[in-house]
Design a protein around this motif. Structure first.
Motif, PDB file in Angstrom:
ATOM      1  N   GLN A   1     -43.984  -5.719  21.549  1.00 42.60           N
ATOM      2  CA  GLN A   1     -42.877  -6.101  20.669  1.00 42.60           C
ATOM      3  C   GLN A   1     -41.654  -5.273  21.022  1.00 42.60           C
ATOM      4  OE1 GLN A   1     -43.716  -5.539  16.526  1.00 42.60           O
ATOM      5  NE2 GLN A   1     -41.778  -6.405  15.849  1.00 42.60           N
ATOM      6  N   VAL A   2     -40.532  -5.945  21.217  1.00 41.98           N
ATOM      7  CA  VAL A   2     -39.292  -5.265  21.566  1.00 41.98           C
ATOM      8  C   VAL A   2     -38.611  -4.778  20.303  1.00 41.98           C
ATOM      9  CG1 VAL A   2     -37.008  -5.593  22.542  1.00 41.98           C
ATOM     10  CG2 VAL A   2     -38.988  -6.626  23.661  1.00 41.98           C
ATOM     11  N   GLN A   3     -38.341  -3.490  20.253  1.00 42.30           N
ATOM     12  CA  GLN A   3     -37.625  -2.983  19.095  1.00 42.30           C
ATOM     13  C   GLN A   3     -36.966  -1.655  19.375  1.00 42.30           C
ATOM     14  OE1 GLN A   3     -40.169  -2.396  15.692  1.00 42.30           O
ATOM     15  NE2 GLN A   3     -41.625  -1.116  16.788  1.00 42.30           N
ATOM     16  N   LEU A   4     -35.974  -1.354  18.549  1.00 43.02           N
ATOM     17  CA  LEU A   4     -35.312  -0.058  18.533  1.00 43.02           C
ATOM     18  C   LEU A   4     -35.533   0.539  17.151  1.00 43.02           C
ATOM     19  CD1 LEU A   4     -31.880  -1.005  20.162  1.00 43.02           C
ATOM     20  CD2 LEU A   4     -33.676   0.364  21.225  1.00 43.02           C
ATOM     21  N   VAL A   5     -35.885   1.797  17.119  1.00 45.12           N
ATOM     22  CA  VAL A   5     -36.149   2.459  15.845  1.00 45.12           C
ATOM     23  C   VAL A   5     -35.319   3.723  15.757  1.00 45.12           C
ATOM     24  CG1 VAL A   5     -37.858   3.519  14.349  1.00 45.12           C
ATOM     25  CG2 VAL A   5     -38.487   1.528  15.741  1.00 45.12           C
ATOM     26  N   GLU A   6     -34.445   3.760  14.750  1.00 48.18           N
ATOM     27  CA  GLU A   6     -33.623   4.947  14.518  1.00 48.18           C
ATOM     28  C   GLU A   6     -34.331   5.889  13.548  1.00 48.18           C
ATOM     29  OE1 GLU A   6     -30.687   1.344  14.465  1.00 48.18           O
ATOM     30  OE2 GLU A   6     -32.651   1.860  13.638  1.00 48.18           O
ATOM     31  N   SER A   7     -34.040   7.166  13.691  1.00 50.35           N
ATOM     32  CA  SER A   7     -34.544   8.165  12.761  1.00 50.35           C
ATOM     33  C   SER A   7     -33.598   9.356  12.761  1.00 50.35           C
ATOM     34  CB  SER A   7     -35.959   8.612  13.143  1.00 50.35           C
ATOM     35  OG  SER A   7     -35.947   9.221  14.420  1.00 50.35           O
ATOM     36  N   GLY A   8     -33.811  10.250  11.816  1.00 47.79           N
ATOM     37  CA  GLY A   8     -33.026  11.478  11.771  1.00 47.79           C
ATOM     38  C   GLY A   8     -31.949  11.501  10.707  1.00 47.79           C
ATOM     39  N   GLY A   9     -31.763  10.382  10.014  1.00 49.89           N
ATOM     40  CA  GLY A   9     -30.767  10.362   8.954  1.00 49.89           C
ATOM     41  C   GLY A   9     -31.223  11.160   7.751  1.00 49.89           C
ATOM     42  N   GLY A  10     -30.319  11.298   6.796  1.00 52.12           N
ATOM     43  CA  GLY A  10     -30.653  12.028   5.579  1.00 52.12           C
ATOM     44  C   GLY A  10     -29.401  12.510   4.878  1.00 52.12           C
ATOM     45  N   LEU A  11     -29.621  13.430   3.950  1.00 47.35           N
ATOM     46  CA  LEU A  11     -28.529  14.021   3.177  1.00 47.35           C
ATOM     47  C   LEU A  11     -28.128  15.341   3.835  1.00 47.35           C
ATOM     48  CD1 LEU A  11     -26.713  14.145   0.642  1.00 47.35           C
ATOM     49  CD2 LEU A  11     -28.635  15.272  -0.520  1.00 47.35           C
ATOM     50  N   VAL A  12     -26.851  15.516   4.072  1.00 49.84           N
ATOM     51  CA  VAL A  12     -26.357  16.737   4.707  1.00 49.84           C
ATOM     52  C   VAL A  12     -25.052  17.132   4.027  1.00 49.84           C
ATOM     53  CG1 VAL A  12     -25.183  15.425   6.539  1.00 49.84           C
ATOM     54  CG2 VAL A  12     -25.780  17.835   6.922  1.00 49.84           C
ATOM     55  N   GLN A  13     -24.823  18.423   3.945  1.00 54.44           N
ATOM     56  CA  GLN A  13     -23.590  18.909   3.332  1.00 54.44           C
ATOM     57  C   GLN A  13     -22.417  18.795   4.303  1.00 54.44           C
ATOM     58  OE1 GLN A  13     -24.303  22.910   1.945  1.00 54.44           O
ATOM     59  NE2 GLN A  13     -25.257  22.189   0.049  1.00 54.44           N
ATOM     60  N   GLY A  15     -19.716  19.681   6.817  1.00 58.38           N
ATOM     61  CA  GLY A  15     -19.731  20.773   7.778  1.00 58.38           C
ATOM     62  C   GLY A  15     -21.063  20.981   8.462  1.00 58.38           C
ATOM     63  N   GLY A  16     -22.082  20.305   7.998  1.00 61.32           N
ATOM     64  CA  GLY A  16     -23.410  20.455   8.569  1.00 61.32           C
ATOM     65  C   GLY A  16     -23.621  19.577   9.793  1.00 61.32           C
ATOM     66  N   SER A  17     -24.877  19.539  10.250  1.00 61.90           N
ATOM     67  CA  SER A  17     -25.229  18.801  11.465  1.00 61.90           C
ATOM     68  C   SER A  17     -26.465  17.941  11.246  1.00 61.90           C
ATOM     69  CB  SER A  17     -25.500  19.774  12.619  1.00 61.90           C
ATOM     70  OG  SER A  17     -24.351  20.512  12.940  1.00 61.90           O
ATOM     71  N   LEU A  18     -26.529  16.888  12.016  1.00 62.29           N
ATOM     72  CA  LEU A  18     -27.706  16.022  12.064  1.00 62.29           C
ATOM     73  C   LEU A  18     -27.844  15.536  13.495  1.00 62.29           C
ATOM     74  CD1 LEU A  18     -27.545  13.540   9.028  1.00 62.29           C
ATOM     75  CD2 LEU A  18     -29.277  15.294   9.414  1.00 62.29           C
ATOM     76  N   ARG A  19     -29.081  15.230  13.895  1.00 61.48           N
ATOM     77  CA  ARG A  19     -29.287  14.566  15.172  1.00 61.48           C
ATOM     78  C   ARG A  19     -30.061  13.275  14.924  1.00 61.48           C
ATOM     79  NH1 ARG A  19     -32.410  16.251  20.764  1.00 61.48           N
ATOM     80  NH2 ARG A  19     -34.249  15.873  19.476  1.00 61.48           N
ATOM     81  N   LEU A  20     -29.443  12.179  15.260  1.00 55.82           N
ATOM     82  CA  LEU A  20     -30.097  10.881  15.154  1.00 55.82           C
ATOM     83  C   LEU A  20     -30.782  10.543  16.472  1.00 55.82           C
ATOM     84  CD1 LEU A  20     -27.336   8.782  13.342  1.00 55.82           C
ATOM     85  CD2 LEU A  20     -29.039  10.340  12.362  1.00 55.82           C
ATOM     86  N   SER A  21     -31.926   9.874  16.354  1.00 54.43           N
ATOM     87  CA  SER A  21     -32.669   9.423  17.530  1.00 54.43           C
ATOM     88  C   SER A  21     -32.840   7.917  17.473  1.00 54.43           C
ATOM     89  CB  SER A  21     -34.049  10.077  17.588  1.00 54.43           C
ATOM     90  OG  SER A  21     -33.954  11.481  17.656  1.00 54.43           O
ATOM     91  N   CYS A  22     -32.864   7.320  18.630  1.00 53.39           N
ATOM     92  CA  CYS A  22     -33.095   5.878  18.761  1.00 53.39           C
ATOM     93  C   CYS A  22     -34.125   5.694  19.861  1.00 53.39           C
ATOM     94  CB  CYS A  22     -31.791   5.173  19.105  1.00 53.39           C
ATOM     95  SG  CYS A  22     -31.963   3.425  19.545  1.00 53.39           S
TER      96      CYS A  22
END
Length: 127
Positions: A1-13, A15-22
């Protein structure tokens, strides 16, 4: 099955940082131009950052230049979006997309191109 799945989101203050993955499954990202897009409530979807399939060329929306970095790891079949110094206006659902026609990074980001799209991951920037 062909798909893309994102992750890494959330609540951040602010000035903060996040790293999203696909992560791609069912196909390899090597020959695709990849983009990150976002859609905030009540707003149209917009291109955030795109990366070419070959030479590492990248494009960024003016609003995220100098704060966000897109990268890809073809061995892991994954594309990342490093988000630093986030602002409340970065709050949105973030989507990744892959396009097999290999558009330029500017074209992909401006025209919201993509053969395959992920389901999105929510990013909320709030104190």
């Amino acid at each position: 099955q062909v798909q893309l799945v994102e992750s890494g989101g959330g609540l951040v203050q602010p000035g903060g940082s996040l790293r999203l993955s696909c992560v791609a499954s069912g196909f390899t990202l090597d020959y695709y131009t990849i983009g990150w897009f976002r859609q905030a409530p009540g707003k149209e979807r917009e291109g955030v950052s795109c990366i070419s399939y070959s030479d590492g060329d990248t494009a960024y929306a003016d609003s995220v230049k100098g704060r966000f970095t897109i990268s890809r790891d073809n061995a892991e079949n994954t594309v990342y979006l490093q988000m630093n110094s986030v602002k409340p206006e970065d709050t949105a659902v973030y989507y990744c997309a892959a396009d097999s026609s290999r558009p330029t990074v500017r074209s992909m980001c401006l025209n919201l191109l993509g053969d395959y799209w992920g389901q999105g991951t929510q990013v909320t920037v709030s104190a």
